[in-house]
Design a protein around this motif. Sequence first.
Motif, PDB file in Angstrom:
ATOM      1  N   SER A 175      46.840  23.438  39.296  1.00 24.02           N
ATOM      2  CA  SER A 175      46.135  23.106  40.539  1.00 24.02           C
ATOM      3  C   SER A 175      45.903  24.337  41.411  1.00 24.02           C
ATOM      4  CB  SER A 175      46.896  22.039  41.320  1.00 24.02           C
ATOM      5  OG  SER A 175      48.178  22.519  41.675  1.00 24.02           O
ATOM      6  N   SER A 176      46.879  25.232  41.455  1.00 20.17           N
ATOM      7  CA  SER A 176      46.706  26.469  42.236  1.00 20.17           C
ATOM      8  C   SER A 176      45.681  27.385  41.594  1.00 20.17           C
ATOM      9  CB  SER A 176      48.034  27.202  42.376  1.00 20.17           C
ATOM     10  OG  SER A 176      48.946  26.422  43.100  1.00 20.17           O
ATOM     11  N   LYS A 177      45.683  27.434  40.263  1.00 15.57           N
ATOM     12  CA  LYS A 177      44.700  28.247  39.556  1.00 15.57           C
ATOM     13  C   LYS A 177      43.303  27.675  39.735  1.00 15.57           C
ATOM     14  CE  LYS A 177      48.032  29.706  36.098  1.00 15.57           C
ATOM     15  NZ  LYS A 177      48.383  29.699  34.680  1.00 15.57           N
TER      16      LYS A 177
ATOM     17  N   MET B 172      42.266  25.943  42.296  1.00 17.48           N
ATOM     18  CA  MET B 172      41.835  26.178  43.672  1.00 17.48           C
ATOM     19  C   MET B 172      41.278  27.589  43.832  1.00 17.48           C
ATOM     20  SD  MET B 172      43.827  25.655  47.258  1.00 17.48           S
ATOM     21  CE  MET B 172      43.994  23.904  46.997  1.00 17.48           C
TER      22      MET B 172
ATOM     23  N   ALA C  90      37.801  27.387  42.445  1.00 16.50           N
ATOM     24  CA  ALA C  90      36.980  26.542  43.315  1.00 16.50           C
ATOM     25  C   ALA C  90      36.590  27.286  44.591  1.00 16.50           C
ATOM     26  CB  ALA C  90      37.726  25.258  43.667  1.00 16.50           C
ATOM     27  N   SER C  91      37.493  28.100  45.120  1.00 20.30           N
ATOM     28  CA  SER C  91      37.165  28.855  46.336  1.00 20.30           C
ATOM     29  C   SER C  91      36.092  29.903  46.067  1.00 20.30           C
ATOM     30  CB  SER C  91      38.411  29.500  46.927  1.00 20.30           C
ATOM     31  OG  SER C  91      38.918  30.473  46.058  1.00 20.30           O
TER      32      SER C  91
ATOM     33  N   TYR D   2      32.861  27.953  45.730  1.00 18.73           N
ATOM     34  CA  TYR D   2      32.395  27.458  47.029  1.00 18.73           C
ATOM     35  C   TYR D   2      31.746  28.579  47.840  1.00 18.73           C
ATOM     36  CZ  TYR D   2      32.282  25.093  51.502  1.00 18.73           C
ATOM     37  OH  TYR D   2      31.865  24.538  52.673  1.00 18.73           O
TER      38      TYR D   2
ATOM     39  N   PHE E 131      38.465  27.981  53.385  1.00 20.85           N
ATOM     40  CA  PHE E 131      38.743  27.597  52.009  1.00 20.85           C
ATOM     41  C   PHE E 131      39.361  28.757  51.227  1.00 20.85           C
ATOM     42  CE2 PHE E 131      37.134  25.794  47.822  1.00 20.85           C
ATOM     43  CZ  PHE E 131      38.094  24.807  47.796  1.00 20.85           C
TER      44      PHE E 131
ATOM     45  N   LEU F 136      43.010  29.079  52.316  1.00 24.75           N
ATOM     46  CA  LEU F 136      43.806  28.017  51.726  1.00 24.75           C
ATOM     47  C   LEU F 136      44.111  28.318  50.256  1.00 24.75           C
ATOM     48  CD1 LEU F 136      45.033  25.163  52.028  1.00 24.75           C
ATOM     49  CD2 LEU F 136      42.819  24.281  51.285  1.00 24.75           C
ATOM     50  N   ALA F 137      43.129  28.775  49.516  1.00 25.18           N
ATOM     51  CA  ALA F 137      43.327  29.096  48.098  1.00 25.18           C
ATOM     52  C   ALA F 137      44.301  30.258  47.930  1.00 25.18           C
ATOM     53  CB  ALA F 137      41.993  29.433  47.440  1.00 25.18           C
TER      54      ALA F 137
ATOM     55  N   SER G 104      47.838  29.065  48.783  1.00 22.60           N
ATOM     56  CA  SER G 104      48.330  28.185  47.728  1.00 22.60           C
ATOM     57  C   SER G 104      48.748  28.983  46.493  1.00 22.60           C
ATOM     58  CB  SER G 104      47.253  27.168  47.360  1.00 22.60           C
ATOM     59  OG  SER G 104      47.628  26.428  46.239  1.00 22.60           O
TER      60      SER G 104
END
Length: 97
Positions: free
Chosen positions: A45-47, A49, A52-53, A56, A75, A78-79, A82
């Motif tokens: 999930s951290s990878k 994110m 995804a950042s 985005y 964003f 946050l990534a 995380s």
Amino acid sequence: MDSKWMPWLAVAAVLAAVTVVIAIRLVVKLVRARRLLGDSGIPFSSKAMFWASIAYLIWPVDLLPDPVYLDDIGFLMLALRSLHKAASRAGADRREL
């Protein structure tokens, strides 16, 4: 152009430049943190994110129009947080962070 708008235009230009600089610095930090993506102790999930950042940031559709990078910066922060938190929980080498 009316002279009463010139100071506001200058303030808007400075704020836009500052947000771009912050976004660029955060992307550089995220790219440097990519070494952590190979660590098997960091959750997927951290990878995800992280990727995804980055997606985005370059995606043409944003929550706020592109001259305002506040959503992108949020964003990215946050990534990064995380990813670093997951790395410290997994016991990753501090030199990589």
